[in-house]
Structures are given as C-alpha cells and as structure tokens.
Scaffold this active site. Structure first.
Site, PDB file in Angstrom:
ATOM      1  N   SER A   1      36.662  26.237   6.845  1.00 35.72           N
ATOM      2  CA  SER A   1      37.926  25.995   6.133  1.00 35.72           C
ATOM      3  C   SER A   1      39.031  25.516   7.079  1.00 35.72           C
ATOM      4  CB  SER A   1      38.382  27.278   5.451  1.00 35.72           C
ATOM      5  OG  SER A   1      37.374  27.757   4.600  1.00 35.72           O
TER       6      SER A   1
ATOM      7  N   GLU B   1      29.656  20.172  13.195  1.00 27.38           N
ATOM      8  CA  GLU B   1      29.256  21.428  12.558  1.00 27.38           C
ATOM      9  C   GLU B   1      27.766  21.631  12.799  1.00 27.38           C
ATOM     10  OE1 GLU B   1      30.664  24.097  10.804  1.00 27.38           O
ATOM     11  OE2 GLU B   1      28.569  24.734  10.927  1.00 27.38           O
TER      12      GLU B   1
ATOM     13  N   CYS C   1      33.322  30.805   4.609  1.00 23.75           N
ATOM     14  CA  CYS C   1      33.877  31.084   3.277  1.00 23.75           C
ATOM     15  C   CYS C   1      33.048  30.420   2.186  1.00 23.75           C
ATOM     16  CB  CYS C   1      35.329  30.630   3.204  1.00 23.75           C
ATOM     17  SG  CYS C   1      36.029  30.873   1.572  1.00 23.75           S
TER      18      CYS C   1
ATOM     19  N   CYS D   1      33.241  34.178   1.171  1.00 26.31           N
ATOM     20  CA  CYS D   1      34.069  34.364  -0.039  1.00 26.31           C
ATOM     21  C   CYS D   1      33.444  33.816  -1.316  1.00 26.31           C
ATOM     22  CB  CYS D   1      35.418  33.670   0.110  1.00 26.31           C
ATOM     23  SG  CYS D   1      36.045  33.513   1.766  1.00 26.31           S
TER      24      CYS D   1
ATOM     25  N   LYS E   1      29.998  35.368  -2.391  1.00 25.19           N
ATOM     26  CA  LYS E   1      30.317  36.797  -2.635  1.00 25.19           C
ATOM     27  C   LYS E   1      31.033  36.969  -3.975  1.00 25.19           C
ATOM     28  CE  LYS E   1      34.076  38.156  -1.981  1.00 25.19           C
ATOM     29  NZ  LYS E   1      34.709  38.442  -0.736  1.00 25.19           N
TER      30      LYS E   1
ATOM     31  N   TYR F   1      32.736  19.043   0.377  1.00 28.60           N
ATOM     32  CA  TYR F   1      33.393  19.122   1.696  1.00 28.60           C
ATOM     33  C   TYR F   1      33.033  17.911   2.560  1.00 28.60           C
ATOM     34  CZ  TYR F   1      35.917  23.498   1.621  1.00 28.60           C
ATOM     35  OH  TYR F   1      36.861  24.456   1.370  1.00 28.60           O
TER      36      TYR F   1
ATOM     37  N   GLY G   1      32.804  50.548   6.395  1.00 26.54           N
ATOM     38  CA  GLY G   1      33.819  50.950   5.406  1.00 26.54           C
ATOM     39  C   GLY G   1      34.906  49.908   5.256  1.00 26.54           C
TER      40      GLY G   1
ATOM     41  N   TYR H   1      36.024  45.565   4.420  1.00 27.64           N
ATOM     42  CA  TYR H   1      35.965  44.628   3.284  1.00 27.64           C
ATOM     43  C   TYR H   1      34.528  44.385   2.822  1.00 27.64           C
ATOM     44  CZ  TYR H   1      40.686  42.491   3.989  1.00 27.64           C
ATOM     45  OH  TYR H   1      42.008  42.232   4.085  1.00 27.64           O
ATOM     46  N   ILE H   2      33.681  43.936   3.759  1.00 30.42           N
ATOM     47  CA  ILE H   2      32.357  43.469   3.357  1.00 30.42           C
ATOM     48  C   ILE H   2      31.509  44.629   2.847  1.00 30.42           C
ATOM     49  CG2 ILE H   2      30.239  42.320   4.175  1.00 30.42           C
ATOM     50  CD1 ILE H   2      31.986  40.640   6.046  1.00 30.42           C
TER      51      ILE H   2
ATOM     52  N   GLU I   1      32.668  45.610  -0.662  1.00 28.79           N
ATOM     53  CA  GLU I   1      32.353  44.547  -1.624  1.00 28.79           C
ATOM     54  C   GLU I   1      30.852  44.535  -1.949  1.00 28.79           C
ATOM     55  OE1 GLU I   1      36.053  41.494  -0.757  1.00 28.79           O
ATOM     56  OE2 GLU I   1      34.129  40.993   0.101  1.00 28.79           O
TER      57      GLU I   1
ATOM     58  N   GLY J   1      31.746  44.788  10.927  1.00 20.87           N
ATOM     59  CA  GLY J   1      32.691  43.899  11.593  1.00 20.87           C
ATOM     60  C   GLY J   1      32.055  42.591  12.019  1.00 20.87           C
TER      61      GLY J   1
ATOM     62  N   THR K   1      40.489  33.235   4.934  1.00 21.84           N
ATOM     63  CA  THR K   1      40.363  31.784   4.773  1.00 21.84           C
ATOM     64  C   THR K   1      41.709  31.067   4.591  1.00 21.84           C
ATOM     65  OG1 THR K   1      38.173  32.059   3.870  1.00 21.84           O
ATOM     66  CG2 THR K   1      39.299  30.005   3.325  1.00 21.84           C
TER      67      THR K   1
ATOM     68  N   ALA L   1      43.114  40.636  -0.799  1.00 17.66           N
ATOM     69  CA  ALA L   1      42.405  41.406  -1.828  1.00 17.66           C
ATOM     70  C   ALA L   1      41.030  41.793  -1.330  1.00 17.66           C
ATOM     71  CB  ALA L   1      42.271  40.569  -3.093  1.00 17.66           C
TER      72      ALA L   1
ATOM     73  N   HIS M   1      53.735  42.167 -22.319  1.00 17.75           N
ATOM     74  CA  HIS M   1      53.131  43.304 -23.003  1.00 17.75           C
ATOM     75  C   HIS M   1      52.116  42.856 -24.036  1.00 17.75           C
ATOM     76  CE1 HIS M   1      52.960  47.428 -24.330  1.00 17.75           C
ATOM     77  NE2 HIS M   1      53.027  46.994 -25.580  1.00 17.75           N
TER      78      HIS M   1
ATOM     79  N   GLU N   1      52.498  44.518 -16.191  1.00 20.83           N
ATOM     80  CA  GLU N   1      53.882  44.875 -16.542  1.00 20.83           C
ATOM     81  C   GLU N   1      54.300  46.182 -15.877  1.00 20.83           C
ATOM     82  OE1 GLU N   1      54.740  46.012 -20.662  1.00 20.83           O
ATOM     83  OE2 GLU N   1      52.609  46.378 -20.981  1.00 20.83           O
TER      84      GLU N   1
HETATM   85  P1  NDP Z   1      35.995  45.127   8.920  1.00 25.39           P
HETATM   86  O1  NDP Z   1      36.603  45.067  10.259  1.00 25.39           O
HETATM   87  O2  NDP Z   1      36.845  44.968   7.710  1.00 25.39           O
HETATM   88  O3  NDP Z   1      35.187  46.483   8.760  1.00 25.39           O
HETATM   89  C1  NDP Z   1      34.227  46.901   9.698  1.00 25.39           C
HETATM   90  C2  NDP Z   1      33.767  48.287   9.309  1.00 25.39           C
HETATM   91  O4  NDP Z   1      32.671  48.654  10.113  1.00 25.39           O
HETATM   92  C3  NDP Z   1      34.851  49.332   9.516  1.00 25.39           C
HETATM   93  O5  NDP Z   1      34.748  50.260   8.477  1.00 25.39           O
HETATM   94  C4  NDP Z   1      34.468  49.938  10.850  1.00 25.39           C
HETATM   95  O6  NDP Z   1      34.854  51.280  10.982  1.00 25.39           O
HETATM   96  C5  NDP Z   1      32.962  49.881  10.773  1.00 25.39           C
HETATM   97  N1  NDP Z   1      32.329  49.830  12.100  1.00 25.39           N
HETATM   98  C6  NDP Z   1      32.648  49.026  13.138  1.00 25.39           C
HETATM   99  N2  NDP Z   1      31.820  49.243  14.180  1.00 25.39           N
HETATM  100  C7  NDP Z   1      30.957  50.203  13.777  1.00 25.39           C
HETATM  101  C8  NDP Z   1      29.868  50.870  14.403  1.00 25.39           C
HETATM  102  N3  NDP Z   1      29.512  50.583  15.663  1.00 25.39           N
HETATM  103  N4  NDP Z   1      29.212  51.807  13.713  1.00 25.39           N
HETATM  104  C9  NDP Z   1      29.575  52.110  12.435  1.00 25.39           C
HETATM  105  N5  NDP Z   1      30.591  51.527  11.783  1.00 25.39           N
HETATM  106  C10 NDP Z   1      31.275  50.577  12.456  1.00 25.39           C
HETATM  107  O7  NDP Z   1      34.841  44.034   8.974  1.00 25.39           O
HETATM  108  P2  NDP Z   1      33.988  43.330   7.853  1.00 25.39           P
HETATM  109  O8  NDP Z   1      32.729  42.952   8.549  1.00 25.39           O
HETATM  110  O9  NDP Z   1      33.920  44.129   6.616  1.00 25.39           O
HETATM  111  O10 NDP Z   1      34.836  42.015   7.554  1.00 25.39           O
HETATM  112  C11 NDP Z   1      35.293  41.195   8.605  1.00 25.39           C
HETATM  113  C12 NDP Z   1      36.596  40.558   8.259  1.00 25.39           C
HETATM  114  O11 NDP Z   1      36.376  39.487   7.359  1.00 25.39           O
HETATM  115  C13 NDP Z   1      37.575  41.467   7.526  1.00 25.39           C
HETATM  116  O12 NDP Z   1      38.303  42.276   8.382  1.00 25.39           O
HETATM  117  C14 NDP Z   1      38.435  40.471   6.807  1.00 25.39           C
HETATM  118  O13 NDP Z   1      39.426  40.027   7.671  1.00 25.39           O
HETATM  119  C15 NDP Z   1      37.462  39.368   6.470  1.00 25.39           C
HETATM  120  N6  NDP Z   1      36.986  39.483   5.081  1.00 25.39           N
HETATM  121  C16 NDP Z   1      37.867  39.322   4.064  1.00 25.39           C
HETATM  122  C17 NDP Z   1      37.464  39.437   2.759  1.00 25.39           C
HETATM  123  C18 NDP Z   1      38.457  39.266   1.666  1.00 25.39           C
HETATM  124  O14 NDP Z   1      39.498  38.675   1.900  1.00 25.39           O
HETATM  125  N7  NDP Z   1      38.192  39.785   0.477  1.00 25.39           N
HETATM  126  C19 NDP Z   1      36.080  39.723   2.408  1.00 25.39           C
HETATM  127  C20 NDP Z   1      35.228  39.904   3.554  1.00 25.39           C
HETATM  128  C21 NDP Z   1      35.673  39.790   4.827  1.00 25.39           C
HETATM  129  P3  NDP Z   1      36.339  51.719  11.496  1.00 25.39           P
HETATM  130  O15 NDP Z   1      37.241  51.600  10.323  1.00 25.39           O
HETATM  131  O16 NDP Z   1      36.137  53.125  11.930  1.00 25.39           O
HETATM  132  O17 NDP Z   1      36.677  50.802  12.610  1.00 25.39           O
END
Ligand code: NDP
Length: 458
Positions: A15, A35, A43, A48, A51, A99, A175, A177-178, A181, A261, A310, A340, A435, A440
């Site tokens: 993107s 690329e 994305c 995105c 997903k 694209y 825990g 975003y991904i 989701e 992550g 993105t 979101a 409404h 609202e």
């Molecule tokens: P995030 O950084 O959002 O989440 C990573 C998760 O993995 C956290 O809960 C983290 O825990 C955990 N974690 C990291 N390292 C370890 C480990 N060694 N062992 C166990 N748990 C671990 O990353 P995502 O991969 O979910 O997404 C990447 C990025 O992509 C997002 O931050 C966002 O910016 C983007 N994204 C946006 C979306 C949207 O706009 N809807 C959708 C998907 C991705 P802790 O909290 O303790 O660090």
C-alpha cells in the site's frame, strides 16, 4: 544524459510503496517499483482484505441463528471452507490485477522481483542494476514466532489464508489485533477455539474497559480465552498437535496459529551495507519526513514500525511524494488516527485511552454506556455494546472515543473526524442523534461515569 536511470526507485509494492510511486510520477518524477511476492502487499494479499472477507464469512453463523427470532425458519446452512478460499482467492487476484494496472496506467515501471541495495543509489533487481536519485524502502513486515520447541508445527496468518482443511479445534497464541481477529474467525466458522495470551488482558495498549468488554464478549461466544498462559512446547501427536503450557497443562488441537507480532522486513535488503540505521527491533529509523540517516534513502510503512496501519502507510507515501516531488513538505500527525479491530464484536477507537488521557490531562470526565443492541431484543442473544467518551475537563474537548460492538469501525470513523476537528463534549451534545441507531449513544451520553460512582459511594 541523466545522471541516474530513475528519479525514484521503490522497493516493495504494498500500500505504501504503490501510493508513493504513483504520486511521485503524478508530480513529474520518473519512477520504478519492485515487488518480490505479489503487488498489493500485506494488506491486499494476506492481511486486511482477505481477513475482512473471512470476518464476514464468520459472522453469518450468528446471522443465521439471529434470523430465527425475526421469523425466519431455521435453515441449518452448511459452511464450505474450500468455497470461501476459492472466492477469496479470486477477489485477491482481481485486486492484484487492479494494483498492477494502476501502476501501469500511472506510468510507474514495475519489476516483479526482489530488490537489493548495492550502494545508496543502486538497486540490483531482476538480474539488472538500476540507479536512482532517491530510494524508498517500503518492504513491510512479516510474522514473528518465538523460538520454542515444536514451533515448526504452527502456522501464522500468512498460512491461515490458504489452509487446505478447516480445523475442528484451533489454538491461537497472542492477544493483539491478529490473534483476536483470527480467534473470532475460527470460532465463527465452527472451530472450538482456545486463545492463549501471556499477559493479564488481551489488546494491551487499548482502553481497559474495551479490553475487559471484548474479553467478556468473546468468552460468551465460545472462545476459551486463557490469559497468563505461556506456551512451553508443541508436539505432534498422531493427527493433532499438543500444546504444553508452562503451568504443565496440555491442550490438543488440529491447528496452532501464532499471532505474536510482526518484524520489519529489513534483512537481505542491503540496508546495513549502505549504512542505513535500524532500531533495536530491526525497524528503519526515519525522521518526520520518512528520511533515513542516508540522505537519499527514505522508508515508509511497517518497515519503519511507527504506526502499522495501511492508511498510515499510504499517507506516509503521499507525504513523502509531496515533500520531494511537489516541494510541499508534509509530515504525518499520528495523533487521533482512528483504528479498529475486526474481532467479533468489533472494536473502534479514535483518540486516547482513559489511562493515557489521565497521564496527559489534569482532569478528564468519562462517559460510558453499555447496552443490548436493539437487534437482540428479538434474537435473545446475550451480546452487549460498549461506548465510551473521554473528555478533557479544561477544554471540554473529546479526546477519546471507544466502542465495542457491531459496526464499531463504521461508526468510529466519523467520530475520528470530530476529534481531528477538536470537537467539544458540548458540540457532541448539540448534535442530534439518528434514531434508532447504536451510534446515537455517542451524542446522548449525559451522565459522567466517575460522578455516578462517587455519588453511589457516598
Ligand atoms: P500485536 O503487536 O498487535 O500483538 C502481538 C501479541 O503477541 C501481543 O498480545 C503480545 O503480547 C504477544 N506476544 C508477543 N511476543 C510473544 C511471545 N514471545 N510469546 C507470547 N506472546 C507474545 O501484533 P499482531 O501480530 O497481532 O499485529 C501486528 C500489527 O499489525 C498490529 O500491531 C497492527 O498495527 C497491525 N494490524 C492491524 C489490524 C487492524 O487495523 N485491524 C489487523 C491486524 C494487524 P504483549 O501484549 O504481552 O506484548
């Protein structure tokens, strides 16, 4: 003769890279982009877009159940995973084609191969050496998985889009975003889902009320969320996988997906060789104009690990092109970027969490409302929506808008405009509601949450 082959060479046609190159050419630059995987980037190809399509698919499970309360006879439709994959793939192919055509029509030269910097002005790509006055690195990021025994048996979101078989039982680790989701997607499509998170509460960094609400709601929908759970090892036992936690507990599933992550794609691009500085997470260090320490090399998007969204990458690309090729220097304002999470229910956020607002402002007022969406008065579904406003008392400005509930992304996008405009709580109150709608509620919340609590305590 021109000193360089191109004014601009962009590495990575996601993107950010696509928007930057198209804009640069529109301002008169001669640009090439390369690329190595598929034009469209994370994305469009494996983020995105697919997903969101999966999210729609998953929601139908509830929609069919809910329809019964409105008089529709239960039809027990069957879900067919290969159909979803095939239809999703066709749509991704279509977008990939769009694209590529957009680049062609704009006059950006495309090479579908990996680009590697050999000096600050030279890229090796497709067996050729290309020179450019300016290089833009937009190589994105890739899933990270911790190095634990058995990690090779797990998948990431990349593979989740192409599973041959849909799992009866799925374990999602993470825990963020991904993780939330995909836990929602697998759950909606019929898997028994266990989500393992190492911390106390999912979605670290989000507002605490949002985190608690989402955890409660996904639990009601059947996701077995286990917080403070660390995986020690993963073993393949016959046809399934067995995950052993550090507590000694074991959980079995056909599929284990890691969403722990993403790491910036900075390896093997030649960045170190030309002296581009990286931070301790391997992301490219840039200034507010996306310029690296090597003056003619710039970087945008996830590879810079600023705000990995993105629309942010697209805007960084546009700002870069305007700064260099339209001579209108522009940098991005990263405050109030609405975002979101497409969990079920979804989360929408604009502005600050309560905790962050309390750090930044002397006094804040909190308004919050939880309610059963009108639709569920007839479905009987036990789902609740949360809406929350955070107001800076001194200026009366709304500094945080949060929602957990259906269509949160659609509703909060508009709230984002209000925040960018500096809207006050008085202006929210002066806005007439639509409404009946959930939205609202954002213009009808009158009672301060903290005051109510204090009164109750008296
Ligand atoms: P995030 O950084 O959002 O989440 C990573 C998760 O993995 C956290 O809960 C983290 O825990 C955990 N974690 C990291 N390292 C370890 C480990 N060694 N062992 C166990 N748990 C671990 O990353 P995502 O991969 O979910 O997404 C990447 C990025 O992509 C997002 O931050 C966002 O910016 C983007 N994204 C946006 C979306 C949207 O706009 N809807 C959708 C998907 C991705 P802790 O909290 O303790 O660090």
């Amino acid at each position: 003769m021109a000193k360089f082959d191109y004014d601009l060479f962009v590495i990575g046609a996601g993107s950010g890279g696509v928007s930057a190159s198209r804009r640069a050419v529109a301002f008169g630059a001669k640009a090439m982009i390369c690329e190595e995987f598929r034009v469209g980037g994370t994305c469009v190809i494996r983020g995105c877009v697919p997903k969101k399509l999966f999210t729609y698919a998953a929601h139908f499970a509830e929609d069919f159940e809910d329809a019964v309360g409105f008089g529709w006879q239960q039809a027990h439709p069957m879900f067919d995973w290969p159909t979803l994959i095939a239809n999703k793939d066709a749509e991704i192919d279509r977008l990939n084609g769009i694209y590529i055509r957009m680049l062609n029509n704009a006059g950006v030269d495309l090479v579908e191969d990996r680009g590697v910097l050999v000096d600050p002005h030279t890229v090796e790509v497709g067996g050729k050496t290309i020179t450019a006055e300016t290089i833009l690195v937009a190589t994105g990021a890739a899933p990270f998985r911790p190095d634990i025994p058995g990690i090779e048996h797990t998948i990431t979101s990349n593979e989740a889009f192409h599973l041959e078989e849909f799992p009866h039982r799925a374990i999602v680790v993470g825990g963020g975003y991904i993780a939330v989701e995909f836990a929602g997607i697998f759950n909606g499509l019929g898997s028994q889902v266990t989500q393992l998170y190492r911390g106390e509460q999912i979605l670290r960094g989000f507002d605490d009320d949002v985190r608690a609400m989402l955890a409660e709601e996904i639990g009601k929908k059947g996701i077995n969320l286990k917080v403070e759970s660390q995986v020690e090892r993963i073993d393949k036992v016959g046809q399934h996988l067995e995950v052993t936690l550090t507590s000694g507990e074991t959980i079995a599933a056909e599929l284990v997906m890691y969403a722990t992550g993403r790491n910036p794609n900075t390896k093997g691009v030649g960045l170190e060789d030309v002296g581009v500085e990286l931070d301790d997470k391997g992301a490219i260090k840039v200034d507010q104009f996306s310029q690296t320490n090597v003056p003619n090399i710039y970087a945008i998007g996830d590879v810079t690990n600023r705000m990995n969204l993105t629309p942010v990458a697209i805007n960084e690309g546009r700002a870069f092109a305007e700064t260099l090729y339209a001579k209108q220097p522009r940098s991005l304002d990263y405050t109030n970027v609405p975002h979101a999470v497409f969990s079920n229910p979804s989360v929408g956020v604009a502005g600050l969490s309560e905790a962050r607002a309390r750090q930044l402002y002397e006094a804040v007022d909190i308004y919050k409302s939880t309610f059963k969406p009108m639709k569920h008065t007839l479905t009987g579904r036990d789902e609740r929506t949360l809406m929350k406003l955070i107001v800076d008392v001194a200026s009366d400005r709304v500094v945080g808008v949060h929602m957990v509930g259906p269509d949160a992304a659609e509703i909060v996008q508009g709230m984002g405009i209000a925040l960018v405009c500096g809207a006050t709580k008085a202006q929210f109150d002066a806005t007439i509601g639509i409404h009946p709608s959930a939205a609202e509620e954002f213009v009808t919340m009158r009672e301060k949450f903290v005051e109510l609590e204090a009164e109750a305590a008296e």
